[in-house]
Motif scaffolding. Structure first.
Motif, PDB file in Angstrom:
ATOM      1  N   PRO A 110      28.300  20.661  19.769  1.00 60.60           N
ATOM      2  CA  PRO A 110      27.068  20.990  20.499  1.00 60.60           C
ATOM      3  C   PRO A 110      26.142  19.782  20.554  1.00 60.60           C
ATOM      4  O   PRO A 110      26.227  18.888  19.723  1.00 60.60           O
ATOM      5  N   PRO A 111      25.243  19.754  21.528  1.00 63.71           N
ATOM      6  CA  PRO A 111      24.348  18.592  21.643  1.00 63.71           C
ATOM      7  C   PRO A 111      23.504  18.422  20.386  1.00 63.71           C
ATOM      8  O   PRO A 111      23.161  19.380  19.710  1.00 63.71           O
ATOM      9  N   PHE A 112      23.199  17.174  20.112  1.00 64.77           N
ATOM     10  CA  PHE A 112      22.420  16.821  18.928  1.00 64.77           C
ATOM     11  C   PHE A 112      20.940  17.079  19.180  1.00 64.77           C
ATOM     12  O   PHE A 112      20.399  16.708  20.223  1.00 64.77           O
ATOM     13  N   GLN A 113      20.276  17.729  18.273  1.00 70.32           N
ATOM     14  CA  GLN A 113      18.841  17.985  18.375  1.00 70.32           C
ATOM     15  C   GLN A 113      18.095  16.932  17.551  1.00 70.32           C
ATOM     16  O   GLN A 113      18.153  16.929  16.326  1.00 70.32           O
ATOM     17  N   TYR A 114      17.420  16.029  18.262  1.00 67.78           N
ATOM     18  CA  TYR A 114      16.661  14.990  17.577  1.00 67.78           C
ATOM     19  C   TYR A 114      15.392  15.597  16.982  1.00 67.78           C
ATOM     20  O   TYR A 114      14.758  16.471  17.582  1.00 67.78           O
ATOM     21  N   PRO A 115      14.957  15.135  15.809  1.00 67.75           N
ATOM     22  CA  PRO A 115      13.686  15.608  15.261  1.00 67.75           C
ATOM     23  C   PRO A 115      12.522  15.122  16.129  1.00 67.75           C
ATOM     24  O   PRO A 115      12.664  14.188  16.919  1.00 67.75           O
ATOM     25  N   ARG A 116      11.381  15.744  15.975  1.00 65.99           N
ATOM     26  CA  ARG A 116      10.201  15.383  16.759  1.00 65.99           C
ATOM     27  C   ARG A 116       9.863  13.911  16.532  1.00 65.99           C
ATOM     28  O   ARG A 116       9.809  13.439  15.409  1.00 65.99           O
ATOM     29  N   GLY A 117       9.656  13.207  17.624  1.00 65.77           N
ATOM     30  CA  GLY A 117       9.298  11.787  17.569  1.00 65.77           C
ATOM     31  C   GLY A 117      10.505  10.857  17.601  1.00 65.77           C
ATOM     32  O   GLY A 117      10.325   9.645  17.600  1.00 65.77           O
ATOM     33  N   TYR A 118      11.700  11.384  17.628  1.00 65.75           N
ATOM     34  CA  TYR A 118      12.899  10.543  17.647  1.00 65.75           C
ATOM     35  C   TYR A 118      13.672  10.794  18.930  1.00 65.75           C
ATOM     36  O   TYR A 118      13.666  11.892  19.480  1.00 65.75           O
ATOM     37  N   SER A 119      14.319   9.746  19.412  1.00 70.72           N
ATOM     38  CA  SER A 119      15.235   9.855  20.548  1.00 70.72           C
ATOM     39  C   SER A 119      16.428   8.953  20.245  1.00 70.72           C
ATOM     40  O   SER A 119      16.491   8.324  19.189  1.00 70.72           O
ATOM     41  N   TYR A 120      17.355   8.883  21.202  1.00 69.66           N
ATOM     42  CA  TYR A 120      18.548   8.104  20.926  1.00 69.66           C
ATOM     43  C   TYR A 120      18.206   6.640  20.690  1.00 69.66           C
ATOM     44  O   TYR A 120      17.393   6.042  21.394  1.00 69.66           O
TER      45      TYR A 120
END
Length: 183
Positions: A110-120
């Protein structure tokens, strides 16, 4: 325990005296250095020189080194060989920094859920991973299914988006990156 210690000390103290007593056999004469020279001056009796005994013939008995008074050395027990090394575990070798292993298989997750304030972010070897990602919710324990080796002690595989990172738990440094491990 005190008795055993005192008996051992007595044996240690008496061993040299017993060894010396065994060296002097009855009938042996002390060495010439321990005797006084015959006096030849006036007023003293003159003694005729005493004949020195020649070499003794070997005593009959068992022929082994050390003479008849010595025991032959006790046979030594066989030397135990160290156990054979264990065969290596059949798993893919892990070479940090080598990229994808030869038997690597990307996995659909399943797609990865980044924590708030983070992106790839494309991580590289030597980067410091934030502490937030060193938790059980980001650890990836199905490393065998991907075809990568087990992490060494003190390291963990961490999923970050589509990539798989090998991270030192002590220093938070990224040791290895496998890009595109998940699709």
């Amino acid at each position: 325990m005190k008795k055993l210690t005192s008996i051992a000390m007595m044996a240690i103290l008496l061993a040299p005296a017993l060894a010396e007593a065994q060296q002097h056999r009855p009938g042996d004469r002390p060495s010439q250095s321990g005797q006084r020279p015959p006096s030849g001056g006036p007023g003293g009796p003159q003694r005729p020189p005493q004949p020195q005994p020649g070499p003794r013939p070997p005593a009959p008995g068992p022929s082994h080194p050390g003479g008849p008074g010595m025991r032959p050395p006790a046979p030594r027990p066989p030397v135990a060989r160290p156990p054979a090394p264990r065969p290596p575990v059949a798993r893919p070798p892990h070479r940090p920094g080598a990229g994808r292993p030869p038997n690597f298989r990307p996995i659909h997750r399943p797609p990865f859920q980044y924590p708030r304030g983070y992106s790839y972010r494309r991580w590289s070897i030597g980067g410091l991973l934030p502490v937030l990602f060193l938790s059980s919710s980001y650890y990836y324990d199905d490393w065998y299914g991907l075809g990568v080796g087990a992490p060494p002690p003190g390291y963990r595989w961490v999923r970050y988006g589509p990539d798989l990172l090998l991270v030192s738990l002590r220093t938070r440094r990224v040791v290895d990156v496998i890009y595109g491990a998940f699709y």
